[in-house]
Design an enzyme around this catalytic site. Sequence first.
Site, PDB file in Angstrom:
ATOM      1  CG  HIS A 108      -9.200  -0.265  -0.659  1.00  0.00           C
ATOM      2  ND1 HIS A 108      -8.658  -0.741   0.608  1.00  0.00           N
ATOM      3  CD2 HIS A 108     -10.691  -0.345  -0.477  1.00  0.00           C
ATOM      4  CE1 HIS A 108      -9.628  -0.709   1.555  1.00  0.00           C
ATOM      5  NE2 HIS A 108     -10.869  -0.688   0.872  1.00  0.00           N
TER       6      HIS A 108
ATOM      7  CG  ASP B 286      -5.398   2.081   0.875  1.00  0.00           C
ATOM      8  OD1 ASP B 286      -6.082   1.103   0.768  1.00  0.00           O
ATOM      9  OD2 ASP B 286      -4.126   1.768   1.389  1.00  0.00           O
TER      10      ASP B 286
ATOM     11  N   GLY C  12      -9.364   3.818   6.656  1.00  0.00           N
ATOM     12  CA  GLY C  12      -9.174   4.967   6.924  1.00  0.00           C
ATOM     13  C   GLY C  12      -7.862   5.516   7.235  1.00  0.00           C
ATOM     14  CG  PHE C  13      -6.373   6.919   9.869  1.00  0.00           C
ATOM     15  CD1 PHE C  13      -5.758   7.942   9.586  1.00  0.00           C
ATOM     16  CD2 PHE C  13      -7.555   6.602  10.309  1.00  0.00           C
ATOM     17  CE1 PHE C  13      -6.571   9.122   9.624  1.00  0.00           C
ATOM     18  CE2 PHE C  13      -8.387   7.734  10.475  1.00  0.00           C
ATOM     19  CZ  PHE C  13      -7.821   9.138  10.126  1.00  0.00           C
ATOM     20  N   GLY C  14      -3.427   4.066   7.991  1.00  0.00           N
ATOM     21  CA  GLY C  14      -2.229   2.919   7.861  1.00  0.00           C
ATOM     22  C   GLY C  14      -2.022   2.683   9.300  1.00  0.00           C
ATOM     23  N   GLY C  15      -1.030   1.599   9.600  1.00  0.00           N
ATOM     24  CA  GLY C  15      -0.455   1.566  10.667  1.00  0.00           C
ATOM     25  C   GLY C  15      -1.261   1.277  12.027  1.00  0.00           C
TER      26      GLY C  15
ATOM     27  CG  MET D  80      -8.662   6.697   2.248  1.00  0.00           C
ATOM     28  SD  MET D  80      -8.171   6.647   3.858  1.00  0.00           S
ATOM     29  CE  MET D  80      -6.946   5.320   3.856  1.00  0.00           C
TER      30      MET D  80
ATOM     31  CB  SER E  35      -0.874   0.079   1.327  1.00  0.00           C
ATOM     32  OG  SER E  35      -1.546   1.202   1.295  1.00  0.00           O
TER      33      SER E  35
ATOM     34  N   GLY F 235       1.032  -1.984   4.199  1.00  0.00           N
ATOM     35  CA  GLY F 235       1.926  -0.636   4.023  1.00  0.00           C
ATOM     36  C   GLY F 235       2.934  -0.603   4.878  1.00  0.00           C
ATOM     37  CB  SER F 236       3.124  -0.130   8.835  1.00  0.00           C
ATOM     38  OG  SER F 236       2.072   0.683   8.802  1.00  0.00           O
TER      39      SER F 236
ATOM     40  CG  MET G 277     -11.574  -3.304   4.971  1.00  0.00           C
ATOM     41  SD  MET G 277      -9.984  -2.707   4.131  1.00  0.00           S
ATOM     42  CE  MET G 277      -9.236  -1.787   5.497  1.00  0.00           C
TER      43      MET G 277
ATOM     44  CG  MET H 135     -11.751   2.819   1.750  1.00  0.00           C
ATOM     45  SD  MET H 135     -10.019   2.516   2.649  1.00  0.00           S
ATOM     46  CE  MET H 135      -8.906   2.706   1.493  1.00  0.00           C
TER      47      MET H 135
ATOM     48  CG  ASP I 281      -6.159  -3.074   3.174  1.00  0.00           C
ATOM     49  OD1 ASP I 281      -5.029  -2.848   3.576  1.00  0.00           O
ATOM     50  OD2 ASP I 281      -6.863  -2.484   2.406  1.00  0.00           O
ATOM     51  N   GLY I 282      -4.761  -4.607   6.146  1.00  0.00           N
ATOM     52  CA  GLY I 282      -4.733  -3.946   7.482  1.00  0.00           C
ATOM     53  C   GLY I 282      -3.997  -4.568   8.525  1.00  0.00           C
ATOM     54  N   GLY I 283      -2.913  -3.880   8.982  1.00  0.00           N
ATOM     55  CA  GLY I 283      -2.031  -4.363  10.007  1.00  0.00           C
ATOM     56  C   GLY I 283      -1.410  -5.526   9.889  1.00  0.00           C
TER      57      GLY I 283
ATOM     58  CG  HIS J 211      -3.639  -1.740  -1.868  1.00  0.00           C
ATOM     59  ND1 HIS J 211      -4.880  -2.540  -1.738  1.00  0.00           N
ATOM     60  CD2 HIS J 211      -4.142  -0.955  -0.510  1.00  0.00           C
ATOM     61  CE1 HIS J 211      -5.849  -2.162  -1.284  1.00  0.00           C
ATOM     62  NE2 HIS J 211      -5.568  -1.315  -0.446  1.00  0.00           N
TER      63      HIS J 211
END
Length: 220
Positions: free
Chosen positions: A68, A37, A144-147, A39, A10, A199-200, A139, A70, A177-179, A35
């Site tokens: 993606h 994102d 809404g947010f990375g990390g 928003m 991402s 991402g992170s 998800m 959103m 997707d996410g974390g 990817h």
Amino acid sequence: MGNVIKISPSILSADFSKLGSEVISLEKAGADYIHIDVMDGHFVPNLTIGPEVIKKLRPLTQKTFDVHLMISPVDNFIKDFANAGADIITFHPEATKDTLNTIELIRKENKKVGISLKPKSKIDLIEKYLDKIDLVLIMSVEPGFGGQEFMPEVLEKTRKVKEIINKKNLSVDIEIDGGINFKNCTLAKQAGANILVSGSTIFKENKGDLKKNIEILRKN
Ligand code: DX5
Ligand code: ZN
């Protein structure tokens, strides 16, 4: 589809002041997809990038742009993202009045169709459309947010979606997707995910060694 794992970094965690070179670096590092994102500050409480930015990135790589969305309402923007160079267009069913119509709008642009489920969104929202789409995006954080921290409760839903896809004998990808990190990526794969967004972990672990981080996510 199948057992081959794809990694979709991402760019939300990239340096936005040099997005172009970040995308080129991801390609060199072995990313399968990119990817992106999108928003709108309305469907989710954050704002990122739109079709104009994607259009500028498009000539820099042949990699699949995994977009993606959103944003809500989503329908009016499908054409713009298709023209900008998206390859996969994923939307949230809560962002449209008519899920089938949105699927058809994306198909009309000859793009792959993804539908995304937020952590609390139920499988019934997508079940009857599984034979009309290419990908389910699960998800594992609130969009809404990375990390953010991975929510292990979505693994059960991932297994369930995989089971339904198998039972119906469909070839639909499952993307998570996410974390995602070096540990939980194993659990996500075991649950049935074959595309991992990150991402992170990709941009920050091992001092930002993109190649190494992509390899670990692929192999773990
Ligand atoms: C969240 C986005 C994700 C996320 C990935 O709304 O859809 O793509 O930012 O970033 P990490 O891996 O940092 O959770
Ligand atoms: Zn995403």
